[in-house]
Design an enzyme around this catalytic site. Structure first.
Site, PDB file in Angstrom:
ATOM      1  N   HIS B  65      -3.222 -16.167  39.366  1.00 18.74           N
ATOM      2  CA  HIS B  65      -3.042 -15.583  40.698  1.00 18.74           C
ATOM      3  C   HIS B  65      -1.587 -15.157  40.805  1.00 18.74           C
ATOM      4  O   HIS B  65      -0.698 -16.004  40.775  1.00 18.74           O
ATOM      5  CB  HIS B  65      -3.390 -16.600  41.785  1.00 18.74           C
ATOM      6  N   HIS B 182     -16.528 -18.370  40.210  1.00 21.03           N
ATOM      7  CA  HIS B 182     -16.060 -19.681  40.672  1.00 21.03           C
ATOM      8  C   HIS B 182     -17.302 -20.341  41.256  1.00 21.03           C
ATOM      9  O   HIS B 182     -17.801 -19.927  42.296  1.00 21.03           O
ATOM     10  CB  HIS B 182     -14.959 -19.482  41.733  1.00 21.03           C
ATOM     11  N   ASP B 308      -5.571 -20.829  35.660  1.00 20.77           N
ATOM     12  CA  ASP B 308      -5.768 -20.761  37.114  1.00 20.77           C
ATOM     13  C   ASP B 308      -4.416 -20.913  37.831  1.00 20.77           C
ATOM     14  O   ASP B 308      -4.325 -21.521  38.897  1.00 20.77           O
ATOM     15  CB  ASP B 308      -6.769 -21.823  37.591  1.00 20.77           C
ATOM     16  N   HIS B 312       2.097 -21.721  45.059  1.00 19.77           N
ATOM     17  CA  HIS B 312       2.147 -21.931  46.511  1.00 19.77           C
ATOM     18  C   HIS B 312       3.553 -22.338  46.902  1.00 19.77           C
ATOM     19  O   HIS B 312       4.248 -23.025  46.145  1.00 19.77           O
ATOM     20  CB  HIS B 312       1.185 -23.045  46.943  1.00 19.77           C
TER      21      HIS B 312
END
Lengths: 329, 428
Positions: B65, B182, B308, B312
């Protein structure tokens, strides 16, 4: 011994000696509440802040009375007036409170683990007054104190805990502590509210009768009515048919069985009025012990884990009380 | 100018070979593999001594991501690509859950343009299955395919509607695009924040049962049986899922699967103390599940390792456990964690490099994953013995959310070469 914990976050991490020491300290504080002038200066000049992010009356009042009987300044902040609604993070709210130099922060919060978060980031002592579905250590301590007063021991006692085990912090705190103290625990409730992961700690059964059979203590949990929405059981009526403790059930238990409930009661749902008001019920003793337990916790944490010999003995207590009287006059 | 990588252990699963050799790169392509010491560098050639190092096809992380567009405070394509090359990855495939969602050719083109400007790792966008990841209407896969996507996925918003999954598998096969799933039944996982088991009970946290993943894996495999196409299952986390995929592969179904380093390394016990750095979805599972995914890697049921990588901001982890964001960064620890695990299970070097490079290249039909003569010179040098500690300051990612801070590791990538250009080297 010395109580070396800086915080009271849960009972799972306490050993036998620490739990018994907390109970001994609480027992020594009980008599203060029976005096005419119910105040000692043990925490004079100390500040206790209670931050309750969940509705609660009795636990907050119990902490407030405990703090005041020890002469601490007590300030309470409830969910409705807190900054949470303004978008402030929990940690920021807590840091703001901590900047005002409280000695003990009592926290109730709907999220499990929040007292651990604050304990990691704040200087003051943190007392968990209930965190989500995790633990409610002072409730369990008062339950334990009540049991010990009646039974004088924990080893070999059979304690049945009945109701919504899955969501109950009272059940977890009691389960962990009772196992540490050598009691046998049985958990009963509908399978939807009785996680199979309990198995390493306790015998589990969906049948109330099986749990009560030969029990020394029957501990009931308050059923949250909103659980019905989650399809955990079809109706309150059906729940009460299978899990409401009636006088008849007590015939299966030991003759000197004691019935406990953390309150508030749902009469006719998890406990019949005949049992709640009957001779086996110790529910009001629990409430009285709640103040003593919270005094002990605030005292030990507020004085920074004082050595056991510094905890007031009966004679010292009388001396403290006298000075308290002088102060009052 | 050309480049010689001298005397390394060349591990090339695509050609089933492992040998000490000199590797010659000319004009961004692999020109020759010659016996050690036979290199004849010219005056302007760069020679990289690689004795005691592994020379492997550039690593490919097919599940990251990068957060751009929309969440640049967590990561940008440039910082994510920098973390990628620092972790030994020459290519990454980035998920579509940005803001706006990558559900259109315009967003795909934007991502590719930002990646070109960053000029570090290759970045392959993954398009959304459904518009806005809303799980209702198909996104314009054909348009995005023309713009450069390599797969479609609603990762982050698992597809609940079985009919949509069917249509996605059917439609995506037109463009030979894998559908990356997913797998999570949101009704079963509802409210859950960690694995449902001993630790969720002890911590009083709502659990996510294994069945939430397994029932969806079973559903999608049943659909796949009817539709054909290519189903790729993201971040498998349970023993039951591994068994379902194993059985499906035995039946010859067109399914592939990945596992993350954290799922083959950590268990639910990492959550103890309400450690939000151990909060992810799917959650960390049990010892039995860790063993099962490792066995899945050993026997080829699981094709590849993908991180993955989910950056954050620290505030999104420094909060109540149930409110904390899911996921961890993974690009810079993947090689070390894989080496550690490989030593524990006795995995061969070739299998390991296949899972980190050759297999993801095959699944996404990318040009890398091989050291064949003529192939693009995407190459990673790995020092399998180098001891190092994962420190917050050493990370190239914009975020620091990882449970592995302070871990002492043995082995890491020391140089990353993309199309013949050194994009990163340790200490340099």
């Amino acid at each position: 011994m010395r109580f070396s914990q800086r915080h009271l976050l849960g009972l799972e991490e306490l050993d036998r000696e620490e739990i018994l020491f907390l109970l001994d300290t609480a027992a020594s504080f009980r008599e203060i509440s029976e005096r005419e002038i119910k105040k000692v200066p043990a925490l004079r000049g100390k500040t206790v802040v209670a931050a309750f992010f969940e509705p609660s009356t009795r636990t907050r009042i119990s902490f407030e009375i405990a703090a005041k009987r020890l002469s601490a300044d007590f300030v309470s902040l409830s969910g409705t007036v807190s900054s949470a609604a303004k978008g402030e993070t929990l940690l920021d709210t807590a840091r703001n409170l901590a900047a005002m130099q409280p000695d003990v922060l009592v926290l109730r919060h709907p999220s499990a683990g929040t007292p651990h978060l604050l304990a990691k980031h704040l200087q003051c002592a943190v007392v968990n007054a209930g965190d989500g579905c995790h633990e409610h250590p002072t409730q369990a301590l008062l339950d334990l104190l009540t049991i010990r007063e009646r039974k004088g021991r924990f080893e070999g006692l059979v304690v049945a805990i009945v109701g919504d085990i899955l969501h109950s912090r009272v059940a977890r705190s009691n389960l962990f502590a009772l196992r540490t103290l050598g009691a046998e625990v049985r958990l009963a409730g509908p399978r939807t509210l009785l996680p199979s992961e309990c198995a390493p700690w306790a015998f589990t059964t969906p049948h109330l009768e099986e749990a009560v059979q030969g029990a020394d203590v029957v501990m009931l949990l308050r059923l949250q009515r909103e659980r019905q929405v989650g399809n955990f059981f079809p109706s309150l009526e059906e729940y009460s048919r299978y899990y409401c403790l009636e006088e008849g059930h007590l015939k299966l238990a030991k003759p000197d069985v004691m019935v406990m409930h953390p309150g508030p009661l749902n009469r006719g749902i998890e406990i019949s009025s005949a049992v709640a008001d009957g001779p086996y019920s110790v529910i009001l003793d629990q409430v009285a012990n709640g103040v003593a337990v919270r005094m002990a916790v605030l005292y030990l944490l507020g004085t920074g884990g004082r050595r056991v010999e510094a905890v007031p003995t009966k004679t010292q207590m009388t001396a403290i009380q006298r000075s308290g009287r002088r102060a009052t006059r | 100018m050309s480049l010689w990588i001298r005397g390394g252990l060349v591990i090339d699963p695509a050609n089933d070979r492992e040998l000490v050799a000199d590797l010659h790169i000319v004009d961004g392509r692999i020109a020759a593999l010659t016996p050690p010491g036979s290199a004849q560098p010219q005056d302007h050639d760069l020679v990289i001594p690689a004795e005691s190092l592994w020379v492997v096809p550039g690593l490919i992380d097919m599940h990251v991501h990068l957060r751009e567009p929309g969440y640049e405070y967590k990561e940008t394509i440039a910082t994510g690509a920098a973390a990628a090359v620092a972790g030994g990855f020459t290519a990454v495939a980035c998920m579509a859950n940005t803001m706006p969602v990558n559900d259109s050719a315009a967003v795909t083109e934007f991502i590719l343009e930002r990646a070109r400007i960053a000029g570090l790792a290759r970045v392959y966008p993954i398009g959304a299955v459904s518009k806005g990841l809303a799980g209702r209407e198909l996104a314009e896969m054909g348009e995005m395919h023309r713009a450069g996507i390599v797969a479609v996925s609603d990762d982050g918003q698992p597809i609940q509607d079985g009919l949509l999954m069917r249509r996605a598998l059917e439609y995506a096969s037109t463009f030979d695009l894998p559908v990356i799933a997913h797998e999570e039944d949101r009704a079963l996982s509802q409210g859950g924040v960690m694995n449902e088991g001993e630790w969720s009970f002890r911590l009083g946290l709502p659990g996510i049962p294994s069945a939430a993943e397994e029932s969806m894996v079973a559903r999608d495999l049943a659909i796949l049986e009817r539709t054909g196409g290519h189903l790729h299952i993201a971040h498998l986390s349970t023993a039951g899922s591994v068994e379902l995929v194993r059985a499906a592969k035995r039946r010859g179904l067109p399914v592939t699967a990945e596992v993350t380093p954290h799922h083959f390394t950590l268990t639910e016990a990492a959550v103890a103390g309400y450690n939000t750095q151990a909060k992810m979805n799917p959650p960390l599972r049990t010892v039995k599940d860790v063993q099962a995914v490792r066995e899945g890697l050993l026997d080829g049921t699981i094709d590849c390792i993908a991180t993955d990588h989910a950056p954050h901001h620290q505030d999104e982890k420094l909060c109540e456990f149930d409110r904390a964001a899911n996921g961890i960064i993974g690009l810079e620890t993947a090689v070390a964690l894989t080496l550690t695990m490989a030593r524990e299970i006795g995995w061969s070097r070739k299998q390991m490099i296949a899972a980190l490079s050759t297999n993801p290249a095959r699944i996404l039909k990318l040009p890398g994953g091989t050291l064949s003569v003529g192939a693009p010179a995407d190459i990673t040098l790995i020092d399998p013995e180098l001891q190092w500690v994962m420190g917050a300051e050493s990370s190239r990612s914009r975020s620091r959310n990882t449970p592995f801070l302070g871990y002492a590791f043995r082995g890491r990538a020391v140089m990353t070469i993309v199309e013949g250009q050194i994009k990163w080297r340790l200490g340099g």
